[in-house]
Design a protein around this motif. Structure first.
Motif, PDB file in Angstrom:
ATOM      1  N   UNK A 104     -14.259  16.613   5.648  1.00  0.00           N
ATOM      2  CA  UNK A 104     -12.840  16.444   5.334  1.00  0.00           C
ATOM      3  C   UNK A 104     -12.129  15.805   6.520  1.00  0.00           C
ATOM      4  N   UNK A 105     -11.507  14.660   6.286  1.00  0.00           N
ATOM      5  CA  UNK A 105     -10.678  14.011   7.292  1.00  0.00           C
ATOM      6  C   UNK A 105      -9.280  13.877   6.707  1.00  0.00           C
ATOM      7  N   UNK A 106      -8.274  14.245   7.496  1.00  0.00           N
ATOM      8  CA  UNK A 106      -6.898  14.161   7.031  1.00  0.00           C
ATOM      9  C   UNK A 106      -6.227  12.956   7.652  1.00  0.00           C
ATOM     10  N   UNK A 107      -5.438  12.258   6.853  1.00  0.00           N
ATOM     11  CA  UNK A 107      -4.684  11.112   7.355  1.00  0.00           C
ATOM     12  C   UNK A 107      -3.198  11.366   7.207  1.00  0.00           C
ATOM     13  N   UNK A 108      -2.416  10.771   8.100  1.00  0.00           N
ATOM     14  CA  UNK A 108      -0.955  10.875   8.019  1.00  0.00           C
ATOM     15  C   UNK A 108      -0.379   9.470   8.026  1.00  0.00           C
ATOM     16  N   UNK A 109       0.451   9.172   7.041  1.00  0.00           N
ATOM     17  CA  UNK A 109       1.160   7.887   7.020  1.00  0.00           C
ATOM     18  C   UNK A 109       2.594   8.187   7.428  1.00  0.00           C
ATOM     19  N   UNK A 110       3.012   7.631   8.567  1.00  0.00           N
ATOM     20  CA  UNK A 110       4.381   7.872   9.034  1.00  0.00           C
ATOM     21  C   UNK A 110       5.316   6.841   8.423  1.00  0.00           C
ATOM     22  N   UNK A 111       6.590   7.182   8.369  1.00  0.00           N
ATOM     23  CA  UNK A 111       7.602   6.304   7.776  1.00  0.00           C
ATOM     24  C   UNK A 111       7.541   4.892   8.365  1.00  0.00           C
ATOM     25  N   UNK A 112       7.328   4.784   9.695  1.00  0.00           N
ATOM     26  CA  UNK A 112       7.340   3.457  10.339  1.00  0.00           C
ATOM     27  C   UNK A 112       6.064   2.665  10.068  1.00  0.00           C
ATOM     28  N   UNK A 113       5.057   3.307   9.439  1.00  0.00           N
ATOM     29  CA  UNK A 113       3.788   2.618   9.183  1.00  0.00           C
ATOM     30  C   UNK A 113       3.576   2.281   7.703  1.00  0.00           C
ATOM     31  N   UNK A 114       4.611   2.485   6.876  1.00  0.00           N
ATOM     32  CA  UNK A 114       4.463   2.239   5.438  1.00  0.00           C
ATOM     33  C   UNK A 114       4.437   0.740   5.145  1.00  0.00           C
ATOM     34  N   UNK A 118      11.864  -3.925   7.121  1.00  0.00           N
ATOM     35  CA  UNK A 118      12.895  -2.919   6.784  1.00  0.00           C
ATOM     36  C   UNK A 118      12.358  -1.495   6.926  1.00  0.00           C
ATOM     37  N   UNK A 119      11.729  -1.264   8.089  1.00  0.00           N
ATOM     38  CA  UNK A 119      11.074   0.031   8.339  1.00  0.00           C
ATOM     39  C   UNK A 119      12.068   1.191   8.219  1.00  0.00           C
ATOM     40  N   UNK A 120      13.304   0.976   8.685  1.00  0.00           N
ATOM     41  CA  UNK A 120      14.312   2.051   8.675  1.00  0.00           C
ATOM     42  C   UNK A 120      14.773   2.414   7.270  1.00  0.00           C
ATOM     43  N   UNK A 121      14.512   1.530   6.275  1.00  0.00           N
ATOM     44  CA  UNK A 121      14.971   1.808   4.904  1.00  0.00           C
ATOM     45  C   UNK A 121      13.876   2.420   4.031  1.00  0.00           C
ATOM     46  N   UNK A 122      12.719   2.693   4.627  1.00  0.00           N
ATOM     47  CA  UNK A 122      11.603   3.227   3.841  1.00  0.00           C
ATOM     48  C   UNK A 122      11.934   4.636   3.339  1.00  0.00           C
ATOM     49  N   UNK A 123      11.776   4.839   2.029  1.00  0.00           N
ATOM     50  CA  UNK A 123      11.914   6.176   1.445  1.00  0.00           C
ATOM     51  C   UNK A 123      10.504   6.618   1.060  1.00  0.00           C
ATOM     52  N   UNK A 124       9.998   7.641   1.733  1.00  0.00           N
ATOM     53  CA  UNK A 124       8.613   8.074   1.494  1.00  0.00           C
ATOM     54  C   UNK A 124       8.375   8.455   0.028  1.00  0.00           C
ATOM     55  N   UNK A 125       9.388   9.077  -0.599  1.00  0.00           N
ATOM     56  CA  UNK A 125       9.227   9.543  -1.984  1.00  0.00           C
ATOM     57  C   UNK A 125       9.223   8.389  -2.978  1.00  0.00           C
ATOM     58  N   UNK A 126       9.704   7.214  -2.561  1.00  0.00           N
ATOM     59  CA  UNK A 126       9.662   6.034  -3.426  1.00  0.00           C
ATOM     60  C   UNK A 126       8.463   5.150  -3.076  1.00  0.00           C
TER      61      UNK A 126
END
Length: 195
Positions: A104-114, A118-126
């Motif tokens: 099992x390997x866990x990954x994390x996608x941060x808001x700035x890496x989506x 327009x990194x500041x406008x990223x909505x993770x839920x969208x």
């Protein structure tokens, strides 16, 4: 000269890159010339082949169970999103390249890496929903043994998602997927299909 001695875990120091070469299950950090373990197993040192110009022995970590592929910075992975929060999404890494993982390997996608713009406008839920299958690239080993992942390229992002009606959705743009049963459109960070 082959010695298998102590058990090591990911992140443990195996030696200096000036004295040893990193083999399987090990990696060298260029900022401090230190070799670290990338998986759990036994530290093993192998003598260099007689014809080799490099006289440093190789240090590797051999797993105490059959190890599949291990994510490394730069590898493309397929992961299933497990949790979406305001600034991050968590995912379980299922494949590294074409090979499925055995641990099992866990990954994390941060808001700035989506995405790249327009990194500041990223909505993770969208961008992601739990259950989505995403293609991402490994940026680095993050904290708490989770890998930081990025989907900030056209070919990275959601490759498969299920609608609320239970159907596999069809991508219709780089931000939308549509349910073939109900016609309902949901927002995602869609991966461009590469042929």
């Amino acid at each position: 000269m082959e010695e298998a001695d102590e058990m090591v875990t990911p992140g443990e120091v195996l030696g200096k890159a000036t004295d040893l070469k990193a083999g399987k299950g090990a990696y060298a950090a260029s900022h401090n010339n230190t070799i670290y373990a990338s998986l759990t197993g036994f530290r093993r040192i192998q003598a260099p082949p007689p014809a080799s110009n490099d006289k440093r022995p190789t240090v590797e970590v051999t797993g105490h169970k059959a190890h599949g592929p291990v994510p490394e910075p730069g590898s493309v992975v397929i992961a299933r999103v497990t949790k979406v929060m305001a600034r991050t999404a968590s995912a379980d890494i299922m494949c590294v390249g074409p090979k499925s993982v055995r641990e099992k390997f866990t990954g994390i996608i941060r808001q700035q890496d989506v995405r790249a713009t327009e990194i500041d406008k990223v909505d993770m839920h969208l961008s992601f929903h739990p259950g989505d299958i995403v293609r991402a690239v490994v940026l680095s080993l993050g904290d708490a043994r989770a890998y930081y992942l990025s989907t900030a390229k056209n070919e990275l992002g959601v490759v498969s998602a299920e609608s609320s009606a239970g159907a596999t959705m069809v991508p219709i743009s780089w931000t939308e997927m549509q349910c073939p049963l109900t016609g309902q459109i949901e927002l995602r960070k869609v991966a461009k299909v590469v042929n």
